[in-house]
Design a protein around this motif. Structure first.
Motif, PDB file in Angstrom:
ATOM      1  N   LEU A  99       1.115  -0.609  -0.410  1.00 24.19           N
ATOM      2  CA  LEU A  99       0.216  -0.041   0.326  1.00 24.19           C
ATOM      3  C   LEU A  99       0.775   1.156  -0.022  1.00 24.19           C
ATOM      4  CD1 LEU A  99      -2.605  -0.941   2.813  1.00 24.19           C
ATOM      5  CD2 LEU A  99      -2.609  -1.324   0.332  1.00 24.19           C
ATOM      6  N   GLY A 100       2.428   0.985   0.249  1.00 31.54           N
ATOM      7  CA  GLY A 100       3.208   2.146   0.894  1.00 31.54           C
ATOM      8  C   GLY A 100       4.426   1.836   1.019  1.00 31.54           C
ATOM      9  N   ARG A 101       4.590   2.587   1.604  1.00 26.98           N
ATOM     10  CA  ARG A 101       6.160   2.809   2.075  1.00 26.98           C
ATOM     11  C   ARG A 101       6.289   4.381   3.563  1.00 26.98           C
ATOM     12  NH1 ARG A 101       9.485   7.783   1.753  1.00 26.98           N
ATOM     13  NH2 ARG A 101      11.437   6.835   2.148  1.00 26.98           N
ATOM     14  N   VAL A 102       6.637   3.877   4.319  1.00 25.02           N
ATOM     15  CA  VAL A 102       7.283   4.653   5.537  1.00 25.02           C
ATOM     16  C   VAL A 102       8.978   4.195   6.367  1.00 25.02           C
ATOM     17  CG1 VAL A 102       5.999   3.456   7.897  1.00 25.02           C
ATOM     18  CG2 VAL A 102       5.960   6.058   7.700  1.00 25.02           C
ATOM     19  N   ALA A 103       8.461   5.591   6.026  1.00 23.98           N
ATOM     20  CA  ALA A 103      10.619   5.674   6.696  1.00 23.98           C
ATOM     21  C   ALA A 103      10.955   6.398   7.265  1.00 23.98           C
ATOM     22  CB  ALA A 103      11.217   5.822   5.435  1.00 23.98           C
ATOM     23  N   LEU A 104      11.909   6.992   8.576  1.00 21.96           N
ATOM     24  CA  LEU A 104      12.646   7.792   9.246  1.00 21.96           C
ATOM     25  C   LEU A 104      14.132   7.739   8.538  1.00 21.96           C
ATOM     26  CD1 LEU A 104      12.394   5.691  12.723  1.00 21.96           C
ATOM     27  CD2 LEU A 104      11.033   8.344  11.822  1.00 21.96           C
ATOM     28  N   ARG A 105      14.334   8.883   7.717  1.00 18.28           N
ATOM     29  CA  ARG A 105      15.190   9.687   7.725  1.00 18.28           C
ATOM     30  C   ARG A 105      16.197  10.544   8.127  1.00 18.28           C
ATOM     31  NH1 ARG A 105      12.867  11.741   1.210  1.00 18.28           N
ATOM     32  NH2 ARG A 105      12.762  13.673   2.909  1.00 18.28           N
ATOM     33  N   SER A 106      17.449  10.859   7.555  1.00 18.88           N
ATOM     34  CA  SER A 106      18.420  11.578   8.455  1.00 18.88           C
ATOM     35  C   SER A 106      18.006  11.347  10.118  1.00 18.88           C
ATOM     36  CB  SER A 106      17.658  13.467   8.431  1.00 18.88           C
ATOM     37  OG  SER A 106      17.383  13.583   6.475  1.00 18.88           O
ATOM     38  N   ILE A 107      18.860   9.751  10.458  1.00 18.97           N
ATOM     39  CA  ILE A 107      18.503  10.393  11.382  1.00 18.97           C
ATOM     40  C   ILE A 107      19.569  10.389  12.222  1.00 18.97           C
ATOM     41  CG2 ILE A 107      19.137   8.029  13.859  1.00 18.97           C
ATOM     42  CD1 ILE A 107      16.847   5.959  11.176  1.00 18.97           C
ATOM     43  N   LEU A 108      19.474  11.294  13.351  1.00 20.29           N
ATOM     44  CA  LEU A 108      20.829  11.609  14.463  1.00 20.29           C
ATOM     45  C   LEU A 108      20.689  10.486  15.699  1.00 20.29           C
ATOM     46  CD1 LEU A 108      20.624  15.096  13.029  1.00 20.29           C
ATOM     47  CD2 LEU A 108      21.821  13.260  12.523  1.00 20.29           C
ATOM     48  N   LEU A 109      21.038   9.803  15.938  1.00 19.29           N
ATOM     49  CA  LEU A 109      20.488   9.079  17.051  1.00 19.29           C
ATOM     50  C   LEU A 109      21.120  10.099  17.847  1.00 19.29           C
ATOM     51  CD1 LEU A 109      21.948   5.233  16.509  1.00 19.29           C
ATOM     52  CD2 LEU A 109      20.042   6.397  16.476  1.00 19.29           C
ATOM     53  N   ASP A 110      22.345  10.820  18.439  1.00 24.05           N
ATOM     54  CA  ASP A 110      23.238  11.247  19.102  1.00 24.05           C
ATOM     55  C   ASP A 110      21.929  12.740  19.530  1.00 24.05           C
ATOM     56  OD1 ASP A 110      23.840  12.979  17.159  1.00 24.05           O
ATOM     57  OD2 ASP A 110      26.032  13.588  18.014  1.00 24.05           O
ATOM     58  N   GLU A 111      20.968  13.031  19.046  1.00 30.21           N
ATOM     59  CA  GLU A 111      20.418  14.553  19.016  1.00 30.21           C
ATOM     60  C   GLU A 111      18.972  13.683  19.509  1.00 30.21           C
ATOM     61  OE1 GLU A 111      20.728  17.089  16.396  1.00 30.21           O
ATOM     62  OE2 GLU A 111      22.926  17.565  16.510  1.00 30.21           O
TER      63      GLU A 111
END
Length: 193
Positions: free
Chosen positions: A94-106
């Motif tokens: 049905l689609g796509r969902v994502a986390l982009r530009s992940i900055l773990l420390d922040e």
């Protein structure tokens, strides 16, 4: 020179676990991408609406196969994490969902999504974005999730609002599409929203 603050999330927060499958209470499933998804993703990217709001096109199933290989490997790198959004009963894409530009420390990431033409208008993007946001904020411990869309993309603005993302402002002339530079709405959701 030492930092005054500790990292919000540490390296390995994602990579040291398997990418989860995330169910929604209303019949969707967010699952890792599979090679079998190639034809459906290729078909989705033939839709003119995808070309209007996204900066990528798919010229062949081989190209999409490369994308899916890349999407599956991104989990280990912890800079992006992508899920196929499927019907929980039929496994239809049905689609796509994502986390982009992940900055773990922040403790921050950007949420992105798209839906196939047949799934539009059914709340798929909002439901998937809500499920992903709850998982990221409540289970993993991200502090802030951002969501950007072209100002003229009214449907995406509705998705953001339904998923609990407050409108924070407009980034002027922030993203180049085929038809020129687009102003982008910036929405965000933080822990406790």
């Amino acid at each position: 020179m030492p930092y005054l603050n500790c990292a919000v999330l540490t390296v390995g927060t994602l990579a040291q676990r398997h990418q989860p499958t995330i169910p929604t209470p209303d019949g969707l499933l967010l699952r890792p991408w599979r090679a079998e998804d190639v034809p459906a993703v290729y078909e989705a990217f033939q839709d003119p609406v995808m070309h209007q709001w996204h900066i990528r096109a798919a010229d062949s199933e081989d190209e999409v196969r490369g994308w899916i290989d890349e999407w599956r490997q991104e989990w280990e790198k912890e800079d992006k994490a992508q899920w196929a959004v499927v019907d929980a009963d039929s496994d239809q894409l049905l689609g796509r969902v994502a986390l982009r530009s992940i900055l773990l420390d922040e403790g921050t990431a950007e949420v992105a999504y798209w839906t196939v033409a047949a799934a539009r208008g059914q709340g798929v993007a909002a439901r998937a974005t809500t499920a992903l946001s709850r998982w990221a904020l409540e289970e993993i411990g991200f502090h802030r999730l951002e969501l950007m869309h072209a100002v003229r993309n009214v449907a995406s603005c509705r998705v953001a609002a339904k998923a609990g993302f407050a409108l924070e402002g407009t980034k002027r002339s922030a993203l180049l599409h085929q038809d020129g530079w687009h102003d982008m709405h910036m929405h965000a959701r933080v822990q406790g929203d």
